[in-house]
Scaffold this motif. Structure first.
Motif, mmCIF file in Angstrom:
data_model
loop_
_atom_site.group_PDB
_atom_site.id
_atom_site.type_symbol
_atom_site.label_atom_id
_atom_site.label_comp_id
_atom_site.label_asym_id
_atom_site.label_seq_id
_atom_site.Cartn_x
_atom_site.Cartn_y
_atom_site.Cartn_z
ATOM 1 N N ASP A 38 -7.172 99.331 -5.270
ATOM 2 C CA ASP A 38 -7.204 99.500 -3.811
ATOM 3 C C ASP A 38 -5.861 99.145 -3.158
ATOM 4 O O ASP A 38 -5.796 98.425 -2.176
ATOM 5 N N MET A 39 -4.774 99.668 -3.773
ATOM 6 C CA MET A 39 -3.422 99.373 -3.287
ATOM 7 C C MET A 39 -2.857 100.602 -2.571
ATOM 8 O O MET A 39 -3.202 101.732 -2.884
ATOM 9 N N ALA A 40 -1.973 100.348 -1.624
ATOM 10 C CA ALA A 40 -1.319 101.433 -0.881
ATOM 11 C C ALA A 40 -0.433 102.213 -1.847
ATOM 12 O O ALA A 40 0.117 101.640 -2.767
ATOM 13 N N PRO A 41 -0.271 103.460 -1.727
ATOM 14 C CA PRO A 41 -0.753 104.400 -0.726
ATOM 15 C C PRO A 41 -2.106 105.015 -1.077
ATOM 16 O O PRO A 41 -2.550 105.924 -0.395
ATOM 17 N N LEU A 42 -2.767 104.525 -2.114
ATOM 18 C CA LEU A 42 -4.040 105.122 -2.529
ATOM 19 C C LEU A 42 -5.239 104.254 -2.158
ATOM 20 O O LEU A 42 -6.315 104.395 -2.729
ATOM 21 N N ALA A 43 -5.089 103.383 -1.187
ATOM 22 C CA ALA A 43 -6.166 102.483 -0.786
ATOM 23 C C ALA A 43 -7.318 103.225 -0.113
ATOM 24 O O ALA A 43 -8.432 102.698 -0.043
ATOM 25 N N PHE A 44 -7.096 104.434 0.342
ATOM 26 C CA PHE A 44 -8.135 105.185 1.034
ATOM 27 C C PHE A 44 -9.183 105.756 0.081
ATOM 28 O O PHE A 44 -10.246 106.200 0.521
ATOM 29 N N LEU A 45 -8.949 105.717 -1.229
ATOM 30 C CA LEU A 45 -9.881 106.318 -2.182
ATOM 31 C C LEU A 45 -11.139 105.460 -2.315
ATOM 32 O O LEU A 45 -11.076 104.241 -2.343
ATOM 33 N N PRO A 46 -12.322 106.101 -2.425
ATOM 34 C CA PRO A 46 -13.586 105.357 -2.476
ATOM 35 C C PRO A 46 -13.870 104.767 -3.860
ATOM 36 O O PRO A 46 -13.506 105.347 -4.872
ATOM 37 N N GLY A 47 -14.544 103.619 -3.888
ATOM 38 C CA GLY A 47 -14.973 102.999 -5.135
ATOM 39 C C GLY A 47 -13.803 102.529 -5.978
ATOM 40 O O GLY A 47 -12.651 102.611 -5.571
ATOM 41 N N GLN A 48 -14.122 102.006 -7.161
ATOM 42 C CA GLN A 48 -13.040 101.574 -8.049
ATOM 43 C C GLN A 48 -12.804 102.590 -9.152
ATOM 44 O O GLN A 48 -11.687 103.046 -9.337
ATOM 45 N N LYS A 49 -13.853 102.933 -9.888
ATOM 46 C CA LYS A 49 -13.694 103.846 -11.020
ATOM 47 C C LYS A 49 -13.276 105.239 -10.555
ATOM 48 O O LYS A 49 -12.377 105.840 -11.127
ATOM 49 N N ILE A 50 -13.926 105.712 -9.521
ATOM 50 C CA ILE A 50 -13.563 107.029 -8.985
ATOM 51 C C ILE A 50 -12.145 106.990 -8.440
ATOM 52 O O ILE A 50 -11.354 107.912 -8.655
ATOM 53 N N ALA A 51 -11.797 105.905 -7.752
ATOM 54 C CA ALA A 51 -10.449 105.775 -7.195
ATOM 55 C C ALA A 51 -9.410 105.739 -8.302
ATOM 56 O O ALA A 51 -8.321 106.302 -8.160
ATOM 57 N N GLY A 52 -9.727 105.095 -9.414
ATOM 58 C CA GLY A 52 -8.799 105.065 -10.543
ATOM 59 C C GLY A 52 -8.533 106.456 -11.088
ATOM 60 O O GLY A 52 -7.402 106.850 -11.327
ATOM 61 N N GLY A 53 -9.600 107.229 -11.278
ATOM 62 C CA GLY A 53 -9.447 108.601 -11.781
ATOM 63 C C GLY A 53 -8.714 109.495 -10.810
ATOM 64 O O GLY A 53 -7.799 110.242 -11.181
ATOM 65 N N LEU A 54 -9.120 109.424 -9.558
ATOM 66 C CA LEU A 54 -8.460 110.246 -8.532
ATOM 67 C C LEU A 54 -7.003 109.836 -8.340
ATOM 68 O O LEU A 54 -6.133 110.683 -8.131
ATOM 69 N N GLY A 55 -6.747 108.527 -8.410
ATOM 70 C CA GLY A 55 -5.371 108.045 -8.283
ATOM 71 C C GLY A 55 -4.480 108.594 -9.387
ATOM 72 O O GLY A 55 -3.343 109.000 -9.145
ATOM 73 N N GLY A 56 -5.015 108.632 -10.615
ATOM 74 C CA GLY A 56 -4.260 109.209 -11.730
ATOM 75 C C GLY A 56 -3.972 110.680 -11.516
ATOM 76 O O GLY A 56 -2.866 111.156 -11.761
ATOM 77 N N LEU A 57 -4.968 111.416 -11.028
ATOM 78 C CA LEU A 57 -4.777 112.846 -10.763
ATOM 79 C C LEU A 57 -3.788 113.087 -9.627
ATOM 80 O O LEU A 57 -2.939 113.987 -9.709
ATOM 81 N N ILE A 58 -3.908 112.292 -8.576
ATOM 82 C CA ILE A 58 -3.001 112.452 -7.442
ATOM 83 C C ILE A 58 -1.558 112.162 -7.867
ATOM 84 O O ILE A 58 -0.629 112.858 -7.454
#
Length: 172
Positions: free
Chosen positions: A114-134
């Protein structure tokens, strides 16, 4: 972009595994005879003959110049063997994996924690996957720029090698 795909009809007599191995071995021998004195020609194991089968043959000259021949067979089309020829240099692969992997890891870390600039992503596991893709998006841009800069002098030689390999495969 030129067509670097060759469609070959396989012999229906005999065992499919033997036919595919014979075609791959014959092609490997032809490529070694034609390019073996100036290039390194290598192939992987034949792999498992199941519903789909692929086999790769690589022709390389140093780290910056290379071509890859991929033989593909599918059980849904038992008499068709597809041969694809593409550029494939060691340096290009090193650049791609060396840049994209760290970008994806950092993006996943930022999203998961949940760190900037990707803090807006929901959840932890989903945010991790989406953060990697982004994070792969800027990574792809960096890969494109690095490949353009580091491999620009070999572009014509790579193009000629791919063309020569396509002609060798067609004349088989």
């Amino acid at each position: 972009m030129e067509n670097n795909q060759i469609i070959r009809t396989l012999d229906t007599n005999g065992d499919k595994e033997t036919n595919l191995k014979n075609v791959a071995t014959t092609l490997m021998t032809k490529l070694k005879n034609q390019f073996g004195s100036t290039h390194t020609v290598s192939a992987g194991e034949f792999g498992v003959f199941d519903k789909d089968w692929t086999h790769e043959i690589k022709i390389r000259k140093g780290d910056k110049i290379g071509a890859e021949v991929t033989l593909k067979w599918e059980e849904t089309k038992p008499t068709v063997l597809t041969i694809d020829v593409d550029q494939s240099s060691k340096m290009g692969s090193m650049i791609t994996y060396g840049v994209l992997f760290p970008f994806a890891i950092v993006g996943a870390y930022l999203g998961y924690n949940d760190m900037a600039p990707l803090a807006f992503l929901p959840g932890q596991k989903i945010a991790g996957g989406l953060g990697g893709l982004i994070a792969l998006i800027p990574g792809l841009l960096v890969v494109y720029v690095l490949k353009s800069l580091l491999l620009k002098n070999e572009k014509e030689e790579n193009k000629q090698l791919v063309s020569d390999v396509v002609n060798a495969c067609k004349n088989e």
